[in-house]
Scaffold this active site. Structure first.
Site, PDB file in Angstrom:
ATOM      1  N   TYR A  78     -29.472  -6.444  68.696  1.00  0.00           N
ATOM      2  CA  TYR A  78     -30.755  -6.061  68.093  1.00  0.00           C
ATOM      3  C   TYR A  78     -31.358  -7.174  67.238  1.00  0.00           C
ATOM      4  O   TYR A  78     -32.569  -7.296  67.133  1.00  0.00           O
ATOM      5  CB  TYR A  78     -30.591  -4.781  67.283  1.00  0.00           C
ATOM      6  CG  TYR A  78     -30.659  -3.552  68.162  1.00  0.00           C
ATOM      7  CD1 TYR A  78     -31.843  -3.238  68.828  1.00  0.00           C
ATOM      8  CD2 TYR A  78     -29.553  -2.729  68.350  1.00  0.00           C
ATOM      9  CE1 TYR A  78     -31.917  -2.137  69.659  1.00  0.00           C
ATOM     10  CE2 TYR A  78     -29.624  -1.625  69.187  1.00  0.00           C
ATOM     11  CZ  TYR A  78     -30.808  -1.329  69.835  1.00  0.00           C
ATOM     12  OH  TYR A  78     -30.886  -0.249  70.656  1.00  0.00           O
ATOM     13  N   GLU A  85      -1.937   3.711  78.923  1.00  0.00           N
ATOM     14  CA  GLU A  85      -3.307   3.422  79.350  1.00  0.00           C
ATOM     15  C   GLU A  85      -4.298   4.376  78.724  1.00  0.00           C
ATOM     16  O   GLU A  85      -5.377   3.985  78.301  1.00  0.00           O
ATOM     17  CB  GLU A  85      -3.386   3.508  80.890  1.00  0.00           C
ATOM     18  CG  GLU A  85      -4.798   3.314  81.433  1.00  0.00           C
ATOM     19  CD  GLU A  85      -4.892   3.494  82.954  1.00  0.00           C
ATOM     20  OE1 GLU A  85      -3.859   3.462  83.631  1.00  0.00           O
ATOM     21  OE2 GLU A  85      -6.017   3.669  83.441  1.00  0.00           O
ATOM     22  N   ASP A 128      -1.563   4.316  85.070  1.00  0.00           N
ATOM     23  CA  ASP A 128      -1.634   5.049  86.329  1.00  0.00           C
ATOM     24  C   ASP A 128      -1.073   4.189  87.441  1.00  0.00           C
ATOM     25  O   ASP A 128      -1.053   2.960  87.348  1.00  0.00           O
ATOM     26  CB  ASP A 128      -3.099   5.366  86.676  1.00  0.00           C
ATOM     27  CG  ASP A 128      -3.681   6.469  85.806  1.00  0.00           C
ATOM     28  OD1 ASP A 128      -2.888   7.186  85.171  1.00  0.00           O
ATOM     29  OD2 ASP A 128      -4.933   6.595  85.790  1.00  0.00           O
TER      30      ASP A 128
END
Lengths: 373, 585
Positions: A106, A202, A254
């Site tokens: 910004y 994870e 995973d």
């Protein structure tokens, strides 16, 4: 890299971030003074310019550099944006303040003259310029007083000091301590440590399960998660914990190409941030699971398996080619995954009982030393 | 000759349908009677043949065309009005040019009712001698143009008399002609009608009047029609006439009383085209017979030498030897079989191409100038090809391209102006060889957008002009040029040459635009860069900004240099690669 730039770099290392920014400005104005097309050099951050150092087990940035010119239609905007980021960073240095990446976006964003074009449109553009500036100046984002939003949590057998506040990570209820993006020793200090290892998972959901079951208390460890791909703060903290406290690190993701790659980034660094590998890569991190062999070993029902989609398959094939995935066991993991054409989420273990993961799976894996490296 | 057409049953049948149709439109009863009735009853063949024999008789050309008005371009009211004006204007221009007078034509269309118009067309030509007036305007197939091969607007001698006939058929009014020849004290005024049965003019009124004009012809007639603005109307036709004839001045008052003045752009007369004799390659069998029989020459060899172009004594002997025809045969006594033999022999003997000095193109410079005056595009180029020949008829193709015309739509097909002997063709673009050639050219290669085998798109106009002693139209309405491969090929070549010139311009323009664009990119970023640098280097902003701005002006050149270097590098690499591959082989 030529000798000359090496000398220059070593000189640079002795300079502060503020001095380096001023140096960049002076170099460019000198070029303009001579009526040369102004440019600065940025190391190329792509697979083509990273090498895998087998000895150190690190992904390292190569020496290929791109000259970024102002008077070049393709580069002009990036050039301008990078200078705007530099200008903002210099301001932060002078005022001794830190700011978020979002904030910086910004700060530099505005409309150009009377056109309808903005200096930057998306935060990704300014983020990329920051990374360019980091490699260009050989200065880390943290030293440029920039931070990313917090991501990832930690609990466990350790007491730390965060900006002067002492925090006992055993007494943080269900939420844990939110890991900030800047975790340098000037801010975060390790105090009392009774943990014997670090368990990095994870996902937030698995972390909650283990925290609720107080796995860390029972097994004397530190429990962390990085909400998917671990951000720089989490990786840097993990690096410091692992190296300063000399603790083993176990990773749980995973069973899919993306999970494997999360482990790989923690262990040997990433392509995009190859220039930071040496201060973030936890080279002795061990991959605990999920392995492609787990369904057989733990007699998981085939109901819990998910078919690989096209993206999974192409990503797996891509990873198979990476130099840092050439170890026999890893090649086998990926091949079995592709052969069975299925993936497995950590949550799949819950089919064997809600606390199966903490009570049986992890302890058995660590006890049997059934991990990959 | 050519006054009547002998038609057999088959042709009558064909025209019967049209006749019935036009009979409903209130045609004179006389014509209705002449329509042979179709007989379909089952009767012994002899009886039918006898009955048919009674009906079979000569019909006049006037009658034939009265029933087939669409063949002459009078098929709908809008087109009928246009054709009427067009024939009168074509005639006027031809007359002026032949007399070496710079044409000045006045056209006035008055609206009598929504479907009826009073047309006046006046020229400053040489006028028509008194004795000829009735036949020139009131007899079909009478005129000077059909029998000779010369580049003219009109060709058949049907045009203006067909207007007279059409006027008479639709309004019952007579056709008025005022004519004055140079030096005459008074002008003659005629009111003419056509006896459609005999194809002969009937003069209903004749007078000698005062006319304040050196010479000229004025025709006035009333027709059924409809006046429309737009691409197929009289307005557009006259506008294109002035484009194709920069030496002509046209004054035009529309039915809406608007006045258009197309001034003369060039004071130079086009070179008067020369008349040529037919070339053996182009002559048809029937025509050959006619030419031979009507020739004043003493023997057949003389006929060939005198009536055809490029036939020397040597060629004539060769033709007759090839045909196996005795060169001493008298033209009046030649048998048909021998005519056929000569006809076949023509194509076996090598005969020099016909002379081409008989055609005068508009010319590249004049085309460009006329185009400029017509619509000011950013780039105009024109090409006049060398003369070529189709079927023994010489012709010249010219083309002009007018690119980036303001107000022309970006996303519509380009405007195509088809001209034949300087006459605009407004109808049947789909059937015309010009359209086909434009579609065949790959315009994308020149930077003009185009879907495959279509008319290209964009704010562009294309003129194609075919000038020939005999323009092969697909019909007597003279709106579309027949698809002769020689003609299409020439048109394509002319367009491609224009296209190449155009592409040079377009590329240059694109490059300039691109440079402009990138210059503006740099200039937009300079204030930002200068400020950031001044902060970083702790110096003043203005000098940096000034330097960068001055650099941005020359930087495009600098970049081009870089690009060129890159290009040569790439090319070098290619060469090296090719060489390597060569070595491997």
């Amino acid at each position: 890299m030529s000798k000359k730039t090496k000398v220059k770099n070593s000189q640079k290392n002795r300079l502060s971030a503020e001095q380096k920014l001023a140096h960049l400005g002076k170099m460019l104005t000198a070029q303009i003074e001579k009526k040369n097309n102004p440019f600065f050099e940025v190391a190329i951050r792509a697979l083509s310019n990273v090498t895998f150092n087998k000895e150190k087990s690190l992904i390292e940035l190569g020496s290929e550099k791109q000259k970024r010119y102002f008077f070049n239609v393709g580069m002009a905007k990036k050039f301008m944006q990078t200078l705007l980021v530099g200008e903002a960073c210099l301001m932060l240095q002078k005022e001794k303040k830190t700011t978020s990446l979002r904030d910086l976006y910004y700060i530099i964003k505005h409309t150009l003259g009377d056109s309808d074009e903005n200096t930057v449109d998306e935060q990704e553009e300014s983020d990329e310029c920051i990374e360019d500036l980091e490699v260009g100046l050989d200065e880390l984002r943290e030293n440029l007083n920039l931070f990313a939003s917090n991501r990832g949590s930690m609990v466990g057998e350790i007491t730390i000091e965060d900006a002067g506040d002492t925090i006992d990570l055993r007494r943080l209820g269900t939420g844990g301590w939110s890991i900030p993006s800047i975790v340098e020793s000037s801010l975060i200090k390790f105090k009392k440590v009774s943990a014997k290892y670090i368990l990095m998972v994870e996902k937030d959901a698995i972390w909650r399960r283990l925290n609720e079951d107080k796995y860390w208390r029972q097994h004397k460890c530190i429990l962390m998660h990085g909400q998917g791909m671990a951000p720089r703060g989490v990786r840097r903290l993990l690096y410091r914990l692992a190296n300063e406290l000399r603790l083993p690190v176990y990773i749980l993701t995973d069973n899919d190409p993306w999970g494997f790659y999360i482990y790989s980034v923690i262990k040997q660094g990433s392509i995009n941030l190859a220039y930071e590998s040496m201060r973030m890569a936890v080279t002795h991190a061990r991959f605990l699971g999920l392995s492609s062999h787990d369904p057989g070993k733990f007699k998981l029902s085939s109901n819990v398996m998910i078919k690989l989609n096209q993206q999974d398959i192409s990503r797996a094939k891509q990873i198979l080619q990476y130099p840092w995935f050439q170890k026999k066991k890893w090649q086998e993991e990926l091949r079995v995954m592709l052969k069975n054409n299925v993936k497995l989420e950590l949550e799949a273990l819950s089919s064997k009982g809600i606390s199966f993961i903490g009570e049986d799976y992890i302890p058995k894996k660590i006890r049997d030393k059934e991990w990959l490296e | 000759m050519g006054k009547t057409l002998k038609t057999k049953k088959a042709e009558s049948k064909k025209s019967a349908k049209a006749a019935r149709k036009s009979a409903e439109n209130g045609k004179p009863a006389k014509i209705k009677e002449s329509v042979p009735k179709e007989v379909r009853q089952e009767k012994p063949p002899e009886a039918i043949a006898e009955k048919l024999a009674k009906q079979q008789r000569e019909i006049s050309v006037s009658e034939f065309f009265a029933k087939n008005r669409h063949l002459l371009g009078f098929d709908n009211p809008t087109r009928a009005l246009l054709t009427s004006v067009k024939e009168a204007v074509d005639n006027a221009l031809d007359a002026c040019e032949e007399a070496g007078i710079l044409p000045e034509v006045k056209v006035h269309i008055k609206e009598l009712s929504e479907s009826r118009y009073y047309v006046t067309v006046e020229d400053n030509g040489p006028g028509v001698v008194k004795e000829q007036v009735p036949r020139v305007f009131g007899k079909l197939l009478y005129g000077s143009k059909f029998h000779r091969l010369k580049m003219n607007r009109g060709q058949q001698g049907i045009g203006i008399s067909a207007v007279c006939l059409y006027s008479q058929l639709t309004t019952g009014k007579s056709f008025k002609v005022t004519s004055k020849t140079e030096g005459a004290k008074k002008a003659y005024f005629f009111e003419i009608m056509i006896d459609t049965g005999r194809n002969e003019p009937i003069v209903s009124k004749q007078d000698s009047i005062e006319w304040d004009k050196k010479s000229g012809v004025k025709v006035e007639f009333e027709v059924e029609g409809r006046y429309l603005k737009g691409e197929k109307g009289v307005d557009e036709y006259l506008r294109i006439v002035s484009l194709a004839n920069p030496h002509v001045a046209v004054h035009y008052i529309t039915p809406a009383k608007e006045k258009f003045h197309y001034t003369r752009l060039l004071k130079e007369m086009p070179v008067v085209p020369k008349e040529i004799k037919p070339h053996p390659y182009g002559v048809e069998l029937g025509n050959l017979g006619k030419i031979i029989k009507e020739s004043p020459a003493r023997n057949i060899k003389g006929v060939l030498m005198h009536e055809f172009s490029r036939v020397s004594e040597k060629v004539a002997s060769e033709v007759l030897a090839t045909a196996g025809v005795d060169s001493r045969i008298k033209p009046g006594k030649i048998e048909f079989i021998n005519i056929e033999k000569i006809f076949n022999a023509f194509h076996k003997v090598k005969i020099m191409a016909p002379p081409t000095n008989c055609i005068t193109p508009i010319g590249e410079e004049k085309l460009v100038k006329a185009m400029e005056n017509f619509a000011k595009g950013e780039y105009i180029t024109a090409k006049t090809r060398q003369p070529a020949v189709y079927r023994g008829n010489p012709f010249i193709i010219e083309a002009a391209v007018n690119y980036m015309i303001p107000d022309y739509p970006q996303d519509e097909q380009i405007k195509v102006y088809r001209l034949a002997n300087r006459v605009p063709l407004l109808y049947q673009p789909g059937a015309c060889a010009i359209t086909k050639a434009i579609q065949d050219v790959d315009w994308r290669g020149y930077g003009v957008s185009q879907s495959k085998d279509q008319i290209p798109y964009g704010p562009m106009a294309v003129i194609v002009h075919i000038a020939s002693v005999w323009v092969p139209f697909t019909s007597e309405a003279k709106e579309a040029i027949a698809h002769y491969s020689e003609i299409i090929k020439e048109i394509k070549l002319a367009l491609q040459e224009c296209g190449r010139q155009l592409s040079i311009f377009i590329n240059k323009k694109r490059r300039l635009m691109y440079q402009q664009q990138r210059r503006s990119i740099f200039q937009r970023y300079i204030p930002e860069v200068a400020r950031a640098l001044s902060v970083l280097a702790k110096t003043k902003k203005e000098p940096i900004e000034k330097k960068l701005f001055s650099m941005s002006k020359s930087v495009t050149e600098f970049e081009e240099k870089q690009e060129k270097e890159q290009q040569t590098q790439i090319e070098q690499k290619k060469v090296e690669k090719a060489e390597k591959e060569g070595e491997n082989e």
